[in-house]
Design a protein around this motif. Sequence first.
Motif, PDB file in Angstrom:
ATOM      1  N   ARG A  36       0.731  -1.461  -0.284  1.00  0.00           N
ATOM      2  CA  ARG A  36       0.253   0.036   0.010  1.00  0.00           C
ATOM      3  C   ARG A  36       0.734   1.300  -0.014  1.00  0.00           C
ATOM      4  O   ARG A  36       1.827   1.252   0.732  1.00  0.00           O
ATOM      5  CB  ARG A  36      -0.839  -0.243   1.310  1.00  0.00           C
ATOM      6  CG  ARG A  36      -1.777  -0.988   1.470  1.00  0.00           C
ATOM      7  CD  ARG A  36      -2.876  -0.847   2.401  1.00  0.00           C
ATOM      8  NE  ARG A  36      -2.354  -0.773   3.762  1.00  0.00           N
ATOM      9  CZ  ARG A  36      -2.152  -1.856   4.676  1.00  0.00           C
ATOM     10  NH1 ARG A  36      -2.597  -2.878   4.189  1.00  0.00           N
ATOM     11  NH2 ARG A  36      -1.549  -1.394   5.777  1.00  0.00           N
ATOM     12  N   VAL A  37       0.455   2.216  -0.594  1.00  0.00           N
ATOM     13  CA  VAL A  37       0.978   3.468  -0.951  1.00  0.00           C
ATOM     14  C   VAL A  37       0.118   4.572  -1.065  1.00  0.00           C
ATOM     15  O   VAL A  37      -0.993   4.526  -1.671  1.00  0.00           O
ATOM     16  CB  VAL A  37       1.984   3.692  -2.009  1.00  0.00           C
ATOM     17  CG1 VAL A  37       2.503   4.876  -1.977  1.00  0.00           C
ATOM     18  CG2 VAL A  37       3.034   2.683  -2.218  1.00  0.00           C
ATOM     19  N   GLN A  38       0.166   5.504   0.126  1.00  0.00           N
ATOM     20  CA  GLN A  38      -0.909   6.555   0.357  1.00  0.00           C
ATOM     21  C   GLN A  38      -0.301   7.751   0.498  1.00  0.00           C
ATOM     22  O   GLN A  38       0.593   7.879   1.368  1.00  0.00           O
ATOM     23  CB  GLN A  38      -1.705   6.170   1.725  1.00  0.00           C
ATOM     24  CG  GLN A  38      -2.822   7.457   2.015  1.00  0.00           C
ATOM     25  CD  GLN A  38      -4.026   7.086   0.852  1.00  0.00           C
ATOM     26  OE1 GLN A  38      -4.306   5.736   0.673  1.00  0.00           O
ATOM     27  NE2 GLN A  38      -4.486   8.170   0.238  1.00  0.00           N
ATOM     28  N   GLN A  39      -0.623   8.721  -0.559  1.00  0.00           N
ATOM     29  CA  GLN A  39      -0.476  10.090  -0.354  1.00  0.00           C
ATOM     30  C   GLN A  39      -0.872  11.072   0.757  1.00  0.00           C
ATOM     31  O   GLN A  39      -1.895  10.805   1.158  1.00  0.00           O
ATOM     32  CB  GLN A  39      -0.395  10.894  -1.694  1.00  0.00           C
ATOM     33  CG  GLN A  39       0.048  12.116  -1.715  1.00  0.00           C
ATOM     34  CD  GLN A  39      -0.252  13.009  -3.247  1.00  0.00           C
ATOM     35  OE1 GLN A  39      -0.943  12.616  -3.861  1.00  0.00           O
ATOM     36  NE2 GLN A  39       0.445  14.051  -3.528  1.00  0.00           N
ATOM     37  N   SER A  40      -0.315  11.690   1.402  1.00  0.00           N
ATOM     38  CA  SER A  40      -0.525  12.473   2.563  1.00  0.00           C
ATOM     39  C   SER A  40      -1.458  13.390   2.107  1.00  0.00           C
ATOM     40  O   SER A  40      -1.189  14.191   1.208  1.00  0.00           O
ATOM     41  CB  SER A  40       0.592  12.921   3.417  1.00  0.00           C
ATOM     42  OG  SER A  40       0.120  13.939   4.180  1.00  0.00           O
ATOM     43  N   THR A  41      -2.605  13.663   2.818  1.00  0.00           N
ATOM     44  CA  THR A  41      -3.357  14.872   2.572  1.00  0.00           C
ATOM     45  C   THR A  41      -2.984  15.976   2.890  1.00  0.00           C
ATOM     46  O   THR A  41      -3.201  17.145   2.337  1.00  0.00           O
ATOM     47  CB  THR A  41      -4.929  14.435   2.886  1.00  0.00           C
ATOM     48  OG1 THR A  41      -4.823  14.511   4.266  1.00  0.00           O
ATOM     49  CG2 THR A  41      -5.804  13.265   2.219  1.00  0.00           C
ATOM     50  N   ASP A  42      -2.251  16.219   4.012  1.00  0.00           N
ATOM     51  CA  ASP A  42      -1.417  17.281   4.640  1.00  0.00           C
ATOM     52  C   ASP A  42      -0.235  17.791   3.999  1.00  0.00           C
ATOM     53  O   ASP A  42      -0.329  18.922   3.844  1.00  0.00           O
ATOM     54  CB  ASP A  42      -1.327  17.119   6.181  1.00  0.00           C
ATOM     55  CG  ASP A  42      -2.854  16.822   6.903  1.00  0.00           C
ATOM     56  OD1 ASP A  42      -3.730  17.355   6.502  1.00  0.00           O
ATOM     57  OD2 ASP A  42      -2.580  15.778   7.973  1.00  0.00           O
ATOM     58  N   THR A  43       0.538  16.807   3.404  1.00  0.00           N
ATOM     59  CA  THR A  43       1.797  16.989   2.793  1.00  0.00           C
ATOM     60  C   THR A  43       1.986  16.312   1.929  1.00  0.00           C
ATOM     61  O   THR A  43       2.153  15.079   1.740  1.00  0.00           O
ATOM     62  CB  THR A  43       2.992  16.487   3.890  1.00  0.00           C
ATOM     63  OG1 THR A  43       2.660  17.076   5.360  1.00  0.00           O
ATOM     64  CG2 THR A  43       4.156  16.943   3.277  1.00  0.00           C
ATOM     65  N   PRO A  44       1.618  16.875   0.632  1.00  0.00           N
ATOM     66  CA  PRO A  44       1.258  15.993  -0.556  1.00  0.00           C
ATOM     67  C   PRO A  44       2.863  15.365  -1.128  1.00  0.00           C
ATOM     68  O   PRO A  44       2.696  14.420  -2.001  1.00  0.00           O
ATOM     69  CB  PRO A  44       0.965  16.950  -1.689  1.00  0.00           C
ATOM     70  CG  PRO A  44       0.514  18.169  -0.984  1.00  0.00           C
ATOM     71  CD  PRO A  44       1.160  18.173   0.396  1.00  0.00           C
ATOM     72  N   GLN A  45       3.971  15.742  -0.749  1.00  0.00           N
ATOM     73  CA  GLN A  45       5.333  15.186  -0.911  1.00  0.00           C
ATOM     74  C   GLN A  45       5.483  13.991  -0.172  1.00  0.00           C
ATOM     75  O   GLN A  45       6.164  13.042  -0.378  1.00  0.00           O
ATOM     76  CB  GLN A  45       6.250  16.256  -0.578  1.00  0.00           C
ATOM     77  CG  GLN A  45       6.081  17.533  -1.644  1.00  0.00           C
ATOM     78  CD  GLN A  45       5.231  18.610  -1.033  1.00  0.00           C
ATOM     79  OE1 GLN A  45       4.755  18.463   0.090  1.00  0.00           O
ATOM     80  NE2 GLN A  45       5.130  19.479  -1.825  1.00  0.00           N
TER      81      GLN A  45
END
Length: 89
Positions: A36-45
């Motif tokens: 699983r890989v999930q992009q942070s909603t608070d820190t897009p990087q």
Amino acid sequence: MSGYIVVPDKDLDAVLHALPEHIRLTRAECGNMTFRVQQSTDTPQRFDVYEEFIDKSSFEFHQRRVKDSFWGKVTADVSRHYDIVIATE
């Protein structure tokens, strides 16, 4: 293995473009149980990563494959922060 990567702003678009194929290829690997890989909603990087492999050799194969892949090239400059746990029987 669990942790996260931090992608430089200059590479963010390329990483987002390459991520679906990286996920598909990793999940198709013999010995991959979870990825699983999930992009942070608070820190897009920031991308949180969690993966499990059936054994150490499957994980090592994954690492070699990724290093030589398009994903490996696109993420060459990311900062990686992982905790790797190898279970023993």
